[in-house]
Design a protein around this motif. Structure first.
Motif, PDB file in Angstrom:
ATOM      1  N   VAL A  52      -3.085   3.112   6.860  1.00 50.13           N
ATOM      2  CA  VAL A  52      -1.973   3.015   5.917  1.00 50.13           C
ATOM      3  C   VAL A  52      -2.295   3.796   4.646  1.00 50.13           C
ATOM      4  CG1 VAL A  52      -0.600   1.470   4.500  1.00 50.13           C
ATOM      5  CG2 VAL A  52      -1.264   0.761   6.773  1.00 50.13           C
ATOM      6  N   THR A  53      -3.500   3.589   4.131  1.00 47.07           N
ATOM      7  CA  THR A  53      -3.888   4.235   2.880  1.00 47.07           C
ATOM      8  C   THR A  53      -3.854   5.750   3.007  1.00 47.07           C
ATOM      9  OG1 THR A  53      -5.352   2.369   2.415  1.00 47.07           O
ATOM     10  CG2 THR A  53      -5.703   4.376   1.156  1.00 47.07           C
ATOM     11  N   ASP A  76      -5.458  10.090  -4.553  1.00 50.74           N
ATOM     12  CA  ASP A  76      -4.653   8.917  -4.215  1.00 50.74           C
ATOM     13  C   ASP A  76      -5.406   8.020  -3.229  1.00 50.74           C
ATOM     14  OD1 ASP A  76      -2.850   7.370  -2.499  1.00 50.74           O
ATOM     15  OD2 ASP A  76      -1.246   8.266  -3.668  1.00 50.74           O
ATOM     16  N   SER A  95      -0.186   7.294   3.806  1.00 47.30           N
ATOM     17  CA  SER A  95       0.783   7.188   2.715  1.00 47.30           C
ATOM     18  C   SER A  95       0.386   8.038   1.518  1.00 47.30           C
ATOM     19  CB  SER A  95       0.967   5.725   2.297  1.00 47.30           C
ATOM     20  OG  SER A  95      -0.223   5.203   1.778  1.00 47.30           O
ATOM     21  N   SER A  96      -0.890   8.419   1.439  1.00 49.01           N
ATOM     22  CA  SER A  96      -1.311   9.235   0.300  1.00 49.01           C
ATOM     23  C   SER A  96      -0.695  10.633   0.336  1.00 49.01           C
ATOM     24  CB  SER A  96      -2.831   9.342   0.259  1.00 49.01           C
ATOM     25  OG  SER A  96      -3.289  10.120   1.329  1.00 49.01           O
ATOM     26  N   SER A 124       1.346   3.924  -3.120  1.00 49.15           N
ATOM     27  CA  SER A 124       1.064   5.351  -2.913  1.00 49.15           C
ATOM     28  C   SER A 124       2.205   6.200  -3.438  1.00 49.15           C
ATOM     29  CB  SER A 124       0.886   5.653  -1.432  1.00 49.15           C
ATOM     30  OG  SER A 124      -0.446   5.522  -1.081  1.00 49.15           O
ATOM     31  N   LEU A 141      -6.471   4.402  -4.667  1.00 49.15           N
ATOM     32  CA  LEU A 141      -5.811   3.238  -4.071  1.00 49.15           C
ATOM     33  C   LEU A 141      -6.653   2.622  -2.975  1.00 49.15           C
ATOM     34  CD1 LEU A 141      -2.043   4.071  -3.780  1.00 49.15           C
ATOM     35  CD2 LEU A 141      -3.180   2.431  -5.252  1.00 49.15           C
ATOM     36  N   ASN A 160       0.830  -1.198   0.000  1.00 49.64           N
ATOM     37  CA  ASN A 160       0.000   0.000   0.000  1.00 49.64           C
ATOM     38  C   ASN A 160       0.867   1.253   0.000  1.00 49.64           C
ATOM     39  OD1 ASN A 160      -1.801   2.093   0.662  1.00 49.64           O
ATOM     40  ND2 ASN A 160      -3.179   0.670   1.691  1.00 49.64           N
TER      41      ASN A 160
HETATM   42 NA    NA Z   1      -1.719   4.350   0.326  1.00 47.53          NA
END
Ligand code: NA
Ligand code: NA
Lengths: 173, 425, 302
Positions: free
Chosen positions: B138-139, B113, B142-143, B100, B117, B96
């Motif tokens: 996490v998503t 993002d 990290s974006s 990103s 994602l 993930n």
């Molecule tokens: Na991400």
């Protein structure tokens, strides 16, 4: 909680409003597909025809306003707008119940403002023309007015639910 | 007093469980009444907040992501990722973060993002036994890489607000800090995954990896079209978003043959809902931001900072703190335009290069996208992941810390941001 | 009273500096009865929004470019006609005299009182491909223009491919070749960093659009006649300062882009560009017969 899975439990008003809300989503969906199609046309025109369709950008900006407000109205009906209600739901009933009323009524009040001011803006901008499109600027504010009016109606129904005691806090996301 | 009205209504509305977008709007209405300003101005802000060209990328990426999910691209991508690094414990968390880094490096928008994602990876992560809050955390965090790693239209905005600096240098300066940030996040993602005992799959062998790659290739082309379209200069970011969606329709209909009419309809309606929730926030937040700008809130804070200390380390820390707080409650683009003229002179007087400050600003305000009460990425992540905000935020702290560590390194060690641009000369 | 003022540019821009001088001067001459403040960087909204805010009195004063004003005050569309002024000097003469008064009258009907006229230089074409010497050189090139039918018609009449695009998209679009060029004055060409990617700037001076320093009519009504005169003087002074600062800024920007390797060229035959505009003028006058005299008045100005 999927409210729409038990339609027979609801009266005609519910079915009408649920239909209106779904109609908003469908219209906005058609607008989204249109949005993508005209961007395809834009790139085609610029590279293959070497004649950029100059109306695409302005039409896209108009469509996105419609998608936003029609979708937002449907989200009021579905109770899927983002909210932070964990504080409220932790509190005891004597606090929680009035806070639910406040939240529902406040949404309706802001909806009334959206309707009133959307209407005002549409009237105000009616004589103006959107550049490159040649249609009136009034089309831009209109969805705000529609969203506001529907928000008021949907909130009134939710008030009714609160009064009857069958208000569900979350709709489907 | 006006500020008390503004924040009073907003806070009370939130506390009562009002939708965030409506609380922001109602607070702005209160502010307009209190100041005796014509109300239509506020609603004009709401309208023009949505009518912004760069925001058009949002529905496109959301829709492309939905199509990738509904039409079977996502499954194949994840099968590929799982065969490659799934043997690492909590491998999908690391995948993930890495995607990103690549994806955000293309889209330039952290929100896009998250939606693109997130709609692919979060459901798969949940399927594989990852907790929803972890997948969203996490998503979302990290974006932020999308804002820091080039191209980034927020950086162009900063260059303009700073009054003339090299955008290409600024772009290059963002690469190392962006990668650094992703590295910190990957470590945290791995560490949390180990502690929670997330699964590690067995490595399926190179032949299986090859097959997974071939099968995923037409789907991967969606990303290639988006990157290639922008890098080759055939399309703008917005247009390549639209083409990514068109390509996804073609692949899922004719190659994978999984996009049925009901699936397509579902993808369209879901995209509309998600788009509307995000854009409604953007809309009312711009009316709210108008009141903050009117009360000169950012400028008051600027004077406050320089009044507190003349120690560079402390001032930089304070600036970061203020930006973090503002980033929580205000829109990123507006903050860039407002804060750059206030804080850039302070930073330059401490001997900091405007390019380094730009990177710090991006990372810092980017973090603000992941924080409540107003964090667009967090909201989108929660919508996409079907997780309540409070549930996601409860366990997000280690991920904030990862970004903060990267932010502190970039703030106090100029080499992270300045080495690459220095090579250009 | 606090007079909230709107400015699109950053604090150190000629326009904003002159606005601040105006604010200081007004506070001084009215002995603090009126205290103008400047909200720079367009933080209170885009220009179309800010125009509405001034018309409604939510903002007391502002500095507006006349380009986007055309949607609200049709007469100001005349100022968006390509080559309407011969040069900046003629524009100054026209706007400081009877022509300027005609525009002030038109603006005041919309609730905006124009006190003095600022400079925004003259706009020329720049691109990533080649130096433009004649309209034929523009053939097939994609130029970004602002969202206005007149600018689209202008580029099309010169043989280019007019591409309306949001300002923030232009840099990346130039860099990646989505468009070949755009058009602007030297300071914007420089501050937007477009010169990093577009290496040819061809001096066509096709648009010379003045800007106004203006006050909301509803606010202006409440000012005493003595204060009005003093404020008007301060505005004239601010315009003088802005024009000087602007000229200096233009020179500085020109030097900077040249030093960065931009090739700046004059066009061979300016008349060829101007004569291509004939159908645009004909269309415009057909659509707005009442504005024909105003166009003639401008052209007759020394
Ligand atoms: Na991400
Ligand atoms: Na990026």
């Amino acid at each position: 909680m999927n409210i729409q899975s038990e339609p027979e439990a609801h009266g005609p008003v519910y079915r009408l409003l649920a239909g209106v809300s779904y109609g908003c989503l469908v219209i906005a969906g058609v607008q989204l597909v249109t949005l993508i199609a005209i961007f395809g046309w834009l790139v085609w025109g610029r590279y293959v025809l070497n004649d950029t369709p100059t109306w695409v950008e302005q039409l896209a900006l108009l469509l996105v306003v419609w998608i936003t407000f029609l979708g937002a109205a449907a989200a009021v009906w579905n109770k899927s707008h983002l909210s932070i209600d964990f504080v409220r739901e932790m509190l005891p009933d004597p606090l929680r119940v009035p806070m639910r009323w406040v939240a529902v009524i406040a949404v309706g009040v802001f909806g009334a403002f959206l309707a009133w001011q959307g209407w005002t803006l549409a009237a105000k901008t009616w004589p103006r023309v959107i550049p490159m499109l040649g249609i009136t600027e009034g089309w831009r504010a209109m969805p705000m007015a529609i969203c506001g009016a529907l928000t008021v109606v949907f909130s009134l129904y939710h008030v009714g639910e609160l009064a009857r005691g069958d208000y569900k806090i979350t709709g489907e996301l | 007093m006006g500020l008390a009205v503004l924040f009073g209504i907003f806070g009370f509305g939130l506390f009562c469980g009002m939708p965030v977008a409506f609380a922001l709007g109602l607070a702005a209405v209160g502010g307009f009444f209190y100041e005796g300003l014509p109300l239509f101005i506020g609603f004009q802000r709401i309208l023009s907040g949505v009518s912004v060209f760069s925001l058009l990328a949002i529905p496109f990426f959301i829709f492309a992501g939905e199509l990738m999910m509904q039409g079977g691209i996502a499954n194949r991508l994840v099968r590929l990722a799982a065969s490659a690094v799934g043997s690492l414990r909590g491998g999908l968390g690391v995948v993930n973060v890495l995607s990103s880094m690549l994806f955000g490096g293309i889209s330039g928008s952290a929100v896009a993002d998250t939606s693109a994602l997130g709609s692919i990876l979060i459901p798969v992560m949940k399927d594989k036994g990852y907790d929803p809050d972890y997948a969203v955390n996490v998503t979302v965090t990290s974006s932020v890489a999308g804002v820091v790693i080039p191209p980034s239209h927020n950086m162009i905005l900063y260059a303009v607000a700073a009054g003339g600096m090299s955008v290409s240098k600024l772009f290059i300066a963002g690469i190392v800090p962006g990668v650094l940030m992703c590295l910190c996040l990957a470590i945290v993602a791995y560490w949390v995954a180990v502690r929670r005992g997330y699964p590690a799959e067995t490595f399926p062998g190179f032949k299986a990896l090859g097959i997974a790659t071939l099968v995923a290739l037409p789907g991967l082309m969606t990303a290639v079209i988006i990157v290639g379209g922008v890098l080759s200069g055939v399309m703008t970011v917005t247009e390549s978003g639209a083409f990514g969606a068109i390509w996804a329709i073609l692949v899922t209909t004719f190659v994978y043959r999984e996009l049925t009419w009901p699936a397509f309809k579902n993808a369209v309606l879901t995209s509309v809902r998600t788009t509307a929730l995000v854009m409604m926030l953007v809309a009312t937040a711009s009316a709210f931001s108008y009141m903050l700008a009117l009360y000169r809130v950012p400028e008051l804070l600027g004077n406050f900072v320089t009044g507190i200390s003349d120690n560079p380390i402390i001032i930089l820390l304070l600036i970061n703190l203020i930006l973090l707080v503002l980033g929580m409650i205000m829109d990123m683009a507006a903050l860039i335009l407002i804060c750059t003229p206030i804080f850039l002179p302070v930073a330059v007087s401490l001997g900091m290069d405007p390019i380094q400050f730009g990177v710090i600003l991006m990372m810092n305000l980017g973090l603000g996208l992941c924080t409540p009460p107003v964090g667009a990425c967090l909201f989108v992540g929660c919508v996409v992941g079907k997780v309540r905000i409070e549930q996601a935020v409860k366990t997000i702290m280690p991920f904030y810390l990862a970004i903060l560590v990267a932010l502190m390194l970039v703030t106090y060690v100029p080499a992270f941001s300045m080495t690459l641009p220095g090579l250009m000369e | 009273d606090e007079w909230r003022g709107w400015a699109i540019h950053p604090e150190d821009y000629p326009n904003t500096v002159a606005m601040q001088s105006f604010a200081d001067k007004v506070k001084e001459v009215t002995e603090g009865r009126i205290e103008p403040t400047v909200y720079a960087n367009g933080i209170l909204g885009s220009q179309p929004d800010a125009i509405e805010q001034v018309r409604s009195g939510a903002l007391a004063w502002a500095n507006f470019n006349m380009g986007p004003m055309g949607e609200i005050v049709p007469a100001t569309n005349v100022l968006s006609l390509p080559f309407i002024f011969r040069d900046v000097e003629q524009m100054h003469h026209a706007m400081d005299g009877a022509v300027g008064q005609q525009f002030s009258d038109a603006l005041s009907e919309a609730g905006i009182v124009a006190l003095s006229w600022f400079d925004s230089g003259s706009r020329s074409f720049y691109n990533t491909k080649k130096a433009i010497h004649s309209p034929a050189d523009m053939d097939g090139l994609k130029f970004r223009v602002m969202n206005n039918d007149l600018y689209v018609q202008m580029v099309d009449a010169l043989g280019g491919n007019a591409t309306p695009m949001a300002y923030g998209e232009v840099y990346q679009s130039l860099q990646t070749g989505v468009i070949d060029g755009a058009e602007n004055n030297y300071p914007s060409f420089e501050s937007s960093n477009h010169y990093e990617v577009a290496k040819y700037y061809s001096v066509t001076n096709h648009l010379i659009i003045p800007e106004c320093l203006c006050v909301a009519a509803s606010v202006w009504e409440g000012v005493s006649d003595a204060d009005k005169a003093a404020i008007k003087d301060a505005a004239m002074e601010a315009a003088k300062q802005q024009r000087e600062l602007w000229a200096a800024r233009e020179t500085a920007s020109l030097d900077k882009v040249k030093a960065a390797g931009v090739e700046v060229n004059n066009v061979d035959d300016p008349a060829a560009f101007q004569s291509a505009m004939a159908p645009i003028y004909a269309n415009f006058i057909a659509a707005h017969p009442d504005l024909e005299q105003l166009i003639k008045d401008i052209q007759a100005t020394e």
